[in-house]
Every structure is written in C-alpha cells, then in structure tokens.
Design a protein around this motif. Structure first.
Motif, PDB file in Angstrom:
ATOM      1  N   PRO A   1       0.846  -1.210   0.000  1.00 46.31           N
ATOM      2  CA  PRO A   1       0.000   0.000   0.000  1.00 46.31           C
ATOM      3  C   PRO A   1       0.877   1.253   0.000  1.00 46.31           C
ATOM      4  O   PRO A   1       1.773   1.387   0.831  1.00 46.31           O
TER       5      PRO A   1
ATOM      6  N   ASP B   1      -3.742   5.617   0.654  1.00 50.10           N
ATOM      7  CA  ASP B   1      -5.038   5.046   0.997  1.00 50.10           C
ATOM      8  C   ASP B   1      -5.758   4.651  -0.290  1.00 50.10           C
ATOM      9  O   ASP B   1      -5.900   5.461  -1.214  1.00 50.10           O
ATOM     10  N   LYS B   2      -6.169   3.400  -0.384  1.00 44.60           N
ATOM     11  CA  LYS B   2      -6.901   2.828  -1.516  1.00 44.60           C
ATOM     12  C   LYS B   2      -6.034   2.556  -2.742  1.00 44.60           C
ATOM     13  O   LYS B   2      -6.532   2.076  -3.755  1.00 44.60           O
TER      14      LYS B   2
ATOM     15  N   SER C   1      -2.480   0.616  -4.105  1.00 40.42           N
ATOM     16  CA  SER C   1      -1.408  -0.328  -3.776  1.00 40.42           C
ATOM     17  C   SER C   1      -0.603  -0.661  -5.027  1.00 40.42           C
ATOM     18  O   SER C   1      -1.096  -0.553  -6.153  1.00 40.42           O
TER      19      SER C   1
ATOM     20  N   HIS D   1      -6.010  -4.701   2.191  1.00 43.83           N
ATOM     21  CA  HIS D   1      -5.684  -3.269   2.186  1.00 43.83           C
ATOM     22  C   HIS D   1      -6.846  -2.407   1.705  1.00 43.83           C
ATOM     23  O   HIS D   1      -6.709  -1.184   1.644  1.00 43.83           O
TER      24      HIS D   1
ATOM     25  N   THR E   1      -9.072   8.095  -7.696  1.00 45.52           N
ATOM     26  CA  THR E   1      -9.638   8.141  -6.340  1.00 45.52           C
ATOM     27  C   THR E   1      -9.873   9.580  -5.890  1.00 45.52           C
ATOM     28  O   THR E   1      -9.902   9.875  -4.690  1.00 45.52           O
TER      29      THR E   1
END
Length: 276
Positions: free
Chosen positions: A156, A159-160, A162, A189, A266
């Motif tokens: 990762p 956040d969100k 990887s 994750h 994202t």
C-alpha cells in the motif's frame, strides 16, 4: 595402508595443501577459487584437507557431518560440482606422488596402494557429489522461494492505492503466487486501484501477458481497478509485435505516472506546496 596414508597426510599437511592450491589455481575455467582472499583460501583448503583425512580416520557419522558442512560452504562460494570433483582428484594426486617421492609407494606395493587409493577416493567422490547436489538443490529452492516472496507482495502506497512490483521471470508457479497475493492484498488493504509494476520483468511474451491479464481480471472481480506500469520501449514493441491485446488495461511507462493516474481515479492529486 590406510594408516600409512593418514600418517603421511598428517605429517605433510602444509606441503600437500600448498601443492593442491597451485593445481586448483591452474583450473582456468574456474575463477571462484582464484578470486578468493588468501585467508579464506587457506581456511577452505585446510577444511578440505581435514575432510579428506577424516574419511580415513573418523567414523562414518563424523565424516558425514564434516561433508555436509563443507558442501554448504562451497555452494555458497560458487564452486561447481565439476570443480569439487577436480579438487578431490588433485588432492589424491598430490598425496600419491608425495608418497612415491618419499619411498612409501614402491614397485612392489604399487598395485596394492593403487587399489587402496581407489577404495579411498571413489567413495569420497561419490558421497561428496551426492551431498553437494542435495545442498545445491536445497539452496536453489530456498532462493527461489525467497525471490517469489520478495517479488510478489502487494504494497500500500496511499489510501486505496497499492503497488505490486514484479521482478524476474514469471512462470506458471509464480503467476499462481502473484494471483493469490494480489487478491489477498486487495481485500486486506481495501485497495481500489492496483498498479502492477513490470519494470523488473526482463521479458514479456504471450504467456507472461496472459498471466498478467488473468491477474487484472481477477482484481476487477473483487471490485478494484488494475493498471500496468513500467512498460519500457522494448517491452511495448514486443507486445505490439506479438499482437497481445491490452486494450482493457490502463498502461503507463513509469510508476510515477501510474501513481498520479491512480490518485486521479480516487479523486486526489499531488500538488506542490510553496514554502512560507
């Protein structure tokens, strides 16, 4: 006769090792011995001489223990199995000629000593090669497992988001491991975007592309997007030449560009902050 051979080796150990080292250095196709520091060469030579002597004096169990230790060491040093057998032959050659020069082997007892040397060398060569092969196979297996574990981890980075860096050749077994780690990592994750980085993959052929496509399809099935990054010019040319269809992939040439695209997906972006 075993006793005479053992006594001669013990009494002339230094001279035998010196002559043996010269023969080993003259093996032009093997650089592993020649490139060793002198102190390591001397230590390894002494251990080898002790191993050859232990087969004459010690119990089978003690000899096997020495043999296993020595096999592990020479595998780490990069000795080939051919070089190991030459080491045994050269050592017996030095001992035999030395005993001839010392008058211990004469015309009268030559045949008997020759037979005794064969009884000494042939079993030690066979057992050494067998132990070396097992040690080499175990070492290669452990290295392969370590490489697989190191090169198939989902990391990762945001956040969100990887990344899975792929290193080395991808075969069917590695593809299975990549798939397992990829899906498990996406779930653990809670990744929404996964970047498959193939910068460290030397060749992308039809089989490798098939494995990558399968991995991307699996990622989509668990609700995440997959991006292929690290496509070098030569890899792009190979993909086009082979007619591999990557239309369902978003691809980028570098990991940096891939991360920027993943953040956009994202609803985030990287901005520069001026120092106050």
């Amino acid at each position: 006769m075993n006793k005479k051979m053992a006594e001669y080796i013990q009494q002339n150990n230094g001279e035998i090792i010196a002559k043996w080292q010269e023969l080993m250095k003259n093996e032009k196709n093997e650089r592993s011995f020649q490139m060793m520091p002198q102190d390591l060469m001397d230590q390894t030579s002494k251990e080898f001489a002790d191993l050859m002597l232990s087969n004459l004096l010690e119990s089978h169990q003690a000899y096997e223990s020495r043999l296993n230790d020595f096999a592990e060491k020479v595998v780490r040093l990069g000795w080939s199995v051919t070089f190991v057998t030459k080491a045994i032959d050269h050592f017996s050659e030095v001992v035999f000629e030395g005993m001839e020069d010392a008058g211990l082997i004469t015309q009268e007892n030559f045949r008997a000593f020759f037979k005794e040397f064969n009884n000494w060398i042939i079993p030690i060569r066979d057992s050494t090669v067998a132990t070396y092969s097992k040690t080499w196979e175990r070492t290669v297996s452990l290295q392969k497992i370590a490489l697989q574990e190191l090169s198939a981890s989902l990391i990762p980075v945001f956040d969100k988001v990887s990344v899975m860096p792929l290193v080395g050749t991808i075969d069917t077994e590695r593809a299975r491991l990549i798939m397992e780690n990829l899906l498990e990592g996406v779930v653990n994750h809670r990744a929404e975007v996964v970047l498959l980085d193939i910068t460290g993959v030397p060749v992308v052929d039809t089989m490798v592309a098939h494995h990558i496509i399968q991995a991307a399809d699996a990622v989509r099935l668990v609700g995440a997007k997959c991006m292929l990054v690290g496509i070098r010019p030569e890899i792009a040319q190979t993909i086009v030449t082979l007619g591999i269809n990557l239309n369902e992939f978003t691809t980028t040439s570098t990991l940096q560009r891939g991360v920027e695209q993943a953040l956009a997906w994202t609803n985030r972006k990287i901005v520069e902050v001026e120092a106050e």
